[in-house]
Structure formats: C-alpha cells, structure tokens
Scaffold this motif. Structure first.
Motif, mmCIF file in Angstrom:
data_model
loop_
_atom_site.group_PDB
_atom_site.id
_atom_site.type_symbol
_atom_site.label_atom_id
_atom_site.label_comp_id
_atom_site.label_asym_id
_atom_site.label_seq_id
_atom_site.Cartn_x
_atom_site.Cartn_y
_atom_site.Cartn_z
ATOM 1 N N LEU A 35 -2.130 -56.076 32.061
ATOM 2 C CA LEU A 35 -3.016 -57.413 32.806
ATOM 3 C C LEU A 35 -3.667 -57.112 33.889
ATOM 4 O O LEU A 35 -2.733 -55.663 34.499
ATOM 5 C CB LEU A 35 -1.716 -58.611 32.963
ATOM 6 N N MET A 36 -4.005 -57.672 34.423
ATOM 7 C CA MET A 36 -4.507 -58.331 35.551
ATOM 8 C C MET A 36 -3.960 -58.622 36.894
ATOM 9 O O MET A 36 -4.753 -60.032 36.587
ATOM 10 C CB MET A 36 -6.397 -58.624 35.969
ATOM 11 N N PRO A 37 -3.338 -57.957 37.854
ATOM 12 C CA PRO A 37 -2.689 -58.616 38.757
ATOM 13 C C PRO A 37 -4.189 -58.924 39.560
ATOM 14 O O PRO A 37 -4.528 -58.217 39.808
ATOM 15 C CB PRO A 37 -1.888 -57.731 39.692
ATOM 16 N N MET A 38 -3.935 -60.398 40.355
ATOM 17 C CA MET A 38 -4.492 -61.004 41.550
ATOM 18 C C MET A 38 -4.113 -61.509 42.859
ATOM 19 O O MET A 38 -2.858 -62.294 42.666
ATOM 20 C CB MET A 38 -5.753 -61.758 41.318
ATOM 21 N N VAL A 39 -3.914 -60.850 43.582
ATOM 22 C CA VAL A 39 -2.956 -61.805 45.041
ATOM 23 C C VAL A 39 -4.356 -61.875 45.611
ATOM 24 O O VAL A 39 -4.845 -61.956 46.102
ATOM 25 C CB VAL A 39 -2.074 -60.105 45.818
ATOM 26 N N LEU A 40 -3.130 -63.180 46.331
ATOM 27 C CA LEU A 40 -4.213 -64.106 47.052
ATOM 28 C C LEU A 40 -3.020 -64.476 48.089
ATOM 29 O O LEU A 40 -2.435 -64.861 48.135
ATOM 30 C CB LEU A 40 -3.932 -65.832 46.802
ATOM 31 N N ARG A 41 -4.055 -64.225 49.080
ATOM 32 C CA ARG A 41 -4.366 -64.762 50.498
ATOM 33 C C ARG A 41 -3.266 -65.796 51.106
ATOM 34 O O ARG A 41 -4.801 -66.667 50.985
ATOM 35 C CB ARG A 41 -4.437 -63.605 51.991
ATOM 36 N N ILE A 42 -2.213 -66.456 51.093
ATOM 37 C CA ILE A 42 -2.380 -67.475 51.660
ATOM 38 C C ILE A 42 -0.938 -67.537 52.933
ATOM 39 O O ILE A 42 0.202 -67.454 52.380
ATOM 40 C CB ILE A 42 -1.336 -68.750 50.386
ATOM 41 N N GLU A 43 -1.361 -67.443 54.059
ATOM 42 C CA GLU A 43 -0.631 -67.269 55.199
ATOM 43 C C GLU A 43 0.201 -68.547 55.230
ATOM 44 O O GLU A 43 -0.526 -69.983 54.864
ATOM 45 C CB GLU A 43 -1.333 -66.862 56.764
ATOM 46 N N ARG A 44 1.305 -68.814 55.738
ATOM 47 C CA ARG A 44 2.085 -70.019 55.357
ATOM 48 C C ARG A 44 1.724 -70.849 56.685
ATOM 49 O O ARG A 44 1.309 -71.991 57.170
ATOM 50 C CB ARG A 44 4.100 -69.647 56.919
ATOM 51 N N ASN A 45 0.920 -70.013 58.037
ATOM 52 C CA ASN A 45 0.202 -70.903 59.058
ATOM 53 C C ASN A 45 -1.169 -71.172 58.925
ATOM 54 O O ASN A 45 -1.276 -72.908 59.948
ATOM 55 C CB ASN A 45 1.296 -71.151 60.930
#
Length: 258
Positions: A35-45
C-alpha cells in the motif's frame, strides 16, 4: 511509457464489473499487503482546515506517482509500477511535531496547500513499513467541515458524495485515487500537454462536498467510459475494505476543460 499506464487499461472494467470492488481478501496475508502510506500533518493546537488537507492529499498522491524517480529506469519505478499493476490501496495516518519531522526522511513527496501538509510515500509491504510510519495512528484524523469558497480556476474538482460519510483519512485516500485516475486518463488520451501543465502548477485541485443535484448530474451511471469521453468525469469506485460498502462511488473527478 507512463507509470500510470496500467490504470488506463483497467479503468472501465473496474467500474463495470463487480470483481475488483468485491474482491475476496479472506485468505490475504495482512503483512504482504502493498500500500501507499500517506501522512497527514494534524497539529494538536493548530490543525489545518479539512478541505485544504484533502486537496494536499490529492496532489501528494499523484506527485509521488509521477515523481521523476518513478519514471522508467528511475530508482522508484519498480516499486511504483508493481503497486499500480495490482490492488491500489492507501492508508492515511496522522502525525504532529517530531513524528511529522521524522517521516520527512522517508522516500516520498510532501505537498502543502495553505496551512495543510501531507506526505505521500513510495508504496511498500505492510511488513516492511518503518517504525516512523507504523507507530503513527490511523484514527483521530477527523476535522470539522469548513467553508472552502469558490473552486480553483482551471483545476479539476473532486466531488465527494452527499450521502456517504467518510473520515478525513478515508477521504484523503479516495481523492488520491481520483487524481491518479485523472492523470492516467489524460495520458491515455494523448493529453500530455494538459498533464504537464497540471504538473507544473503542482497538481492543484478543489475538493468539494456535492449536493444531491450536483452528484446526480455528474454521476456516469453504468457508462463510465462515455462519461470521461463526453464530460471529462472520472470515477473512483471503492473496493470496500474500510468504512464503505464494496462498489461505493466515493469521488467524481471533473477535469476543468469539460
């Protein structure tokens, strides 16, 4: 030869036949899934807007596929070509802080849209996934619906269905499928100038939630090939491995010249 060529040959049959959408995976070894991993940047604040994150996802998935390293003879070609020739599966994970910084060292491409950032990676076996990726959470990527405003001029619009709820992570994978299909169909039709211009602009697109009227107007019914030829509409039909039923149409992608 374009690394996306296998998509052209299979596009119409994927949508008109049930086999791919209802594939039996009961005997599948999870560790051997590619599979192709995708990483979404989601900062907490300071999380990004959902629409911008999905637009970055759509661009990143295609950008890594058409990276020069995936061209024939390139160092990524065999891995990418092998994945595209099989079941095209993606998984979206979320990261913040040092975990986001760590994945930038892995083979892939990062795209930024507004304040949103997504990195799509070279496809890999689940068993070979490095700890920088495997330790990241799949859940928890949900973001509030925002008001995105007018669509981008001269860019494709990726319409999400009005009645199929999907998480941000699931939607990210689906819009990534959509841009790949669009690029494959453009190349297959000899529209390489248009594809090149889209590439040079950074693969911009607009992701929008369709209302029922918009969805019905663009849905190709049982003739997806004519929908592309006549109206520039490409379709993503999900295999039903996660969140939605097999055969669900998850994205209608409209090329801007139509």
């Amino acid at each position: 030869m374009n690394v996306l060529d296998p998509l052209v040959a299979r596009y119409a049959s994927w949508l008109s036949l049930p086999g791919e959408a209802t594939a039996d995976i009961s005997d599948e070894d999870p560790d051997n899934v590619v599979l192709m991993p995708m990483v979404l940047r989601i900062e907490r604040n300071d999380p990004p807007e959902r629409t911008a994150l999905l637009e970055a996802s759509a661009a990143a998935a295609l950008a890594v596929c058409l990276d020069e390293r995936c061209a024939e003879g390139g160092e990524w070609h065999e891995a990418m070509r092998g994945w595209i020739s099989g079941r095209i599966r993606k998984v979206a994970r979320r990261a913040r802080g040092s975990h986001w910084d760590a994945v930038q060292e892995l083979p892939g491409v990062t795209v930024e849209v507004g304040a949103a950032q997504v990195r799509a990676f070279l496809p890999m076996r689940v068993a070979d996934m490095p700890k920088e990726l495997s330790r990241l959470q799949i859940s928890g990527s949900e973001l509030a619906v925002d008001e995105p405003g007018p669509v981008k001029p001269d860019a494709p619009v990726l319409w999400l269905p009005p009645d199929v709820p999907m998480s941000a992570g699931k939607s990210a994978a689906q819009v990534g499928h959509a841009t790949m299909i669009l690029a494959a169909l453009l190349h297959g039709d000899g529209m390489d100038a248009e594809l090149g211009a889209w590439r040079d602009a950074g693969y911009p697109c607009s992701v929008r939630q369709a209302d029922e009227e918009t969805w019905a107007k663009r849905h190709p019914g049982d003739d997806p090939e004519s929908a592309w030829r006549s109206h520039g509409v490409a379709v993503v039909r999900d295999a039903g491995f996660t969140e939605v039923d097999p055969g669900t149409v998850t994205v209608l992608a409209q090329w801007p010249s139509s």
